[in-house]
Design an enzyme around this catalytic site. Structure first.
Site, PDB file in Angstrom:
ATOM      1  N   ASP A   1       0.855  -1.164   0.186  1.00  0.00           N
ATOM      2  CA  ASP A   1      -0.038   0.003   0.045  1.00  0.00           C
ATOM      3  C   ASP A   1       0.884   1.441  -0.007  1.00  0.00           C
ATOM      4  O   ASP A   1       2.186   1.073  -0.121  1.00  0.00           O
ATOM      5  CB  ASP A   1      -1.010  -0.141   1.145  1.00  0.00           C
ATOM      6  CG  ASP A   1      -0.237  -0.019   2.404  1.00  0.00           C
ATOM      7  OD1 ASP A   1       0.988   0.202   2.402  1.00  0.00           O
ATOM      8  OD2 ASP A   1      -1.190   0.121   3.725  1.00  0.00           O
TER       9      ASP A   1
ATOM     10  N   CYS B   1       3.339  -2.990   4.441  1.00  0.00           N
ATOM     11  CA  CYS B   1       2.304  -1.946   4.576  1.00  0.00           C
ATOM     12  C   CYS B   1       2.989  -1.395   5.770  1.00  0.00           C
ATOM     13  O   CYS B   1       4.151  -1.958   6.122  1.00  0.00           O
ATOM     14  CB  CYS B   1       1.183  -2.391   4.744  1.00  0.00           C
ATOM     15  SG  CYS B   1       0.650  -3.593   6.035  1.00  0.00           S
TER      16      CYS B   1
ATOM     17  N   HIS C   1      10.148 -24.425   8.647  1.00  0.00           N
ATOM     18  CA  HIS C   1       9.152 -25.161   9.126  1.00  0.00           C
ATOM     19  C   HIS C   1       7.730 -24.839   8.610  1.00  0.00           C
ATOM     20  O   HIS C   1       7.064 -25.721   8.415  1.00  0.00           O
ATOM     21  CB  HIS C   1       9.228 -24.651  10.863  1.00  0.00           C
ATOM     22  CG  HIS C   1      10.268 -25.132  11.424  1.00  0.00           C
ATOM     23  ND1 HIS C   1      10.616 -25.358  12.842  1.00  0.00           N
ATOM     24  CD2 HIS C   1      11.587 -25.713  10.996  1.00  0.00           C
ATOM     25  CE1 HIS C   1      11.769 -25.466  13.162  1.00  0.00           C
ATOM     26  NE2 HIS C   1      12.432 -26.116  12.143  1.00  0.00           N
TER      27      HIS C   1
ATOM     28  N   THR D   1       2.686  -1.593   9.237  1.00  0.00           N
ATOM     29  CA  THR D   1       2.844  -2.538  10.120  1.00  0.00           C
ATOM     30  C   THR D   1       3.320  -3.682   9.728  1.00  0.00           C
ATOM     31  O   THR D   1       3.789  -4.740  10.316  1.00  0.00           O
ATOM     32  CB  THR D   1       1.795  -2.810  11.322  1.00  0.00           C
ATOM     33  OG1 THR D   1       0.791  -3.145  10.487  1.00  0.00           O
ATOM     34  CG2 THR D   1       1.555  -1.225  11.857  1.00  0.00           C
TER      35      THR D   1
ATOM     36  N   HIS E   1       7.726 -31.379   9.831  1.00  0.00           N
ATOM     37  CA  HIS E   1       7.313 -30.016   9.495  1.00  0.00           C
ATOM     38  C   HIS E   1       6.436 -30.184   8.146  1.00  0.00           C
ATOM     39  O   HIS E   1       5.482 -29.423   8.145  1.00  0.00           O
ATOM     40  CB  HIS E   1       8.442 -29.164   9.240  1.00  0.00           C
ATOM     41  CG  HIS E   1       9.515 -28.958  10.204  1.00  0.00           C
ATOM     42  ND1 HIS E   1       8.956 -28.525  11.412  1.00  0.00           N
ATOM     43  CD2 HIS E   1      10.839 -29.584  10.433  1.00  0.00           C
ATOM     44  CE1 HIS E   1       9.870 -28.377  12.424  1.00  0.00           C
ATOM     45  NE2 HIS E   1      11.053 -29.181  11.762  1.00  0.00           N
TER      46      HIS E   1
HETATM   47  C1  RB5 Z   1      -1.829   2.624   6.596  1.00  0.00           C
HETATM   48  O1  RB5 Z   1      -1.825   3.765   6.989  1.00  0.00           O
HETATM   49  C2  RB5 Z   1      -1.632   1.495   7.449  1.00  0.00           C
HETATM   50  O2  RB5 Z   1      -2.683   1.201   8.268  1.00  0.00           O
HETATM   51  C3  RB5 Z   1      -1.476   0.370   6.760  1.00  0.00           C
HETATM   52  O3  RB5 Z   1      -0.021   0.375   5.906  1.00  0.00           O
HETATM   53  C4  RB5 Z   1      -1.077  -1.075   7.534  1.00  0.00           C
HETATM   54  O4  RB5 Z   1       0.017  -0.687   8.534  1.00  0.00           O
HETATM   55  C5  RB5 Z   1      -2.069  -1.779   8.051  1.00  0.00           C
HETATM   56  O5  RB5 Z   1      -2.051  -2.944   8.731  1.00  0.00           O
END
Ligand code: RB5
Length: 367
Positions: free
Chosen positions: A8, A66, A99, A68, A134
């Protein structure tokens, strides 16, 4: 390897940097976007775009980004056949391959720095899944997916499927070749027919490309097999009995040959002949060995083909014993095994029970 990348807006800068690294490592990169961090977009759209490339066999593995990594991993793991691992350390990345056989790596651009992301990417791309316990655990996940969703999960990149083709025509013909009174002539013809019928299933994941065709009515879009095609590699001598049946349906496939014998003292398979197409590394390879008994010669053949650069390998047999399946899966966890039957096991002489006897002798009338 073909690696699909997707992100994203938050993951975009890291995707761009990792893209260069992945290309530098010699992989083919397919970037589905997004292509800027200016506009806020929804991560599920990009994870679905990227994972569909893997499911449709246009990519072997994927890396998603993305902020996080959490949103991308949650959405990617909704797709049957996708095993996405959000990794914040090299250790987790390595284990997620060894694994868990992850086929998607997820990185959070706001939670880890670029140096760590690069190190994680490098180890993740270089690590192959382990077999044994595994593999059993991974198969339980796949089984759960298949049973709960009532679908057949097909994923390239993770490999290791054991598929018994239970089509009635195959089962009918298999029963005839099991019968000890079947003549050499009929046996030979039926082995070719069964191998031909198996092509429908073993070729299910071949890559397609869109082409333009003019029908008598109008121009239209159609599909053609894409890129480098197939190699068929019979393990001498019984594997020869399956070649013609397969070539009848895929006549442009190149044919390699591997000959092995068992050293009477060490009982280890020794190769005495090996001739493979020069571009074996770019082909989808079908190794033909009608009887997967101890798995010794099949596994040694696959190892040999890998040494010559072979990567996308499928083992095709008529009858498999659990011992052989276990050995090949353990030693080559990414190889799919297709068989027309999975029998009970081996007897003291190493023959499959109930099996059909020695396929080589029955094909060539040498007994
Ligand atoms: C975008 O602001 C953020 O929410 C997205 O990149 C991601 O971290 C979602 O899990």
């Amino acid at each position: 390897m073909r690696v699909v990348l997707g992100s994203d807006h938050a993951g975009f800068p890291m995707k761009d940097a990792i893209k260069e690294q992945v290309q530098g490592l010699g992989h083919e990169v397919h970037d589905v976007g997004t292509f800027s961090s200016d506009k806020s977009v929804d991560y599920p759209d990009w994870s679905m775009k990227a994972t569909s490339e893997i499911i449709s066999n246009r990519a072997d593995r994927g890396i998603l980004f993305c902020g996080t990594g959490v949103g991308m991993s949650i959405s990617a793991n909704k797709v049957p056949g996708i095993y996405a691992a959000l990794c914040n350390s090299e250790y987790a990345a390595k284990m997620s391959r060894l694994h868990n056989g992850s086929n998607v790596l997820v990185l959070g651009s706001r939670t880890i720095g670029l140096d760590l992301a690069r190190a994680i990417t490098e180890v993740w791309l270089a690590t192959e899944p382990e077999g044994g316990r595994h593999l059993v655990r991974r198969q339980k996940i796949r089984l759960y997916e298949e049973e709960s969703l009532k679908i057949e999960v097909s994923t390239c990149g993770s490999g290791g499927r054991v598929v018994v083709i239970e089509h009635p025509l195959i089962q009918h013909k298999l029963s005839i070749i099991r019968d000890k009174s079947t003549s050499v002539k009929d046996f030979r013809e039926l082995v070719q027919e069964i191998a031909g019928l198996m092509v429908y299933e073993i070729s299910r994941n071949l890559h397609l490309e869109e082409i333009d065709v003019e029908t008598p009515i109008c121009p239209t879009k159609a599909f053609s097999l894409s890129g480098k095609k197939l190699a068929v590699v019979p393990v001498l001598r019984a594997g020869l009995g399956m070649v013609e049946g397969i070539l009848r349906l895929v006549p442009n496939a190149k044919v390699g040959h591997i000959g092995l014998y068992r050293d009477p003292e060490s009982l280890k398979p020794i190769d005495y002949y090996c001739k493979l197409p020069n571009d074996i590394g770019e082909r989808d390879i079908f190794v033909l060995d009608p009887m997967l008994a101890t798995g010794g010669s099949a596994s040694a053949s696959i190892a040999h083909i890998k040494r010559f650069g072979g990567k996308r390998i499928t083992l095709v047999c008529l009858i498999a014993a659990p011992e052989g399946v276990e050995k090949v899966s353990r030693e080559h966890p990414s190889v799919d095994i297709f068989a027309a039957a999975l029998d009970n096991g081996l007897n003291e002489q190493g023959y499959i029970v109930p099996g059909l006897g020695d396929a080589g002798d029955r094909l060539f009338g040498t007994k």
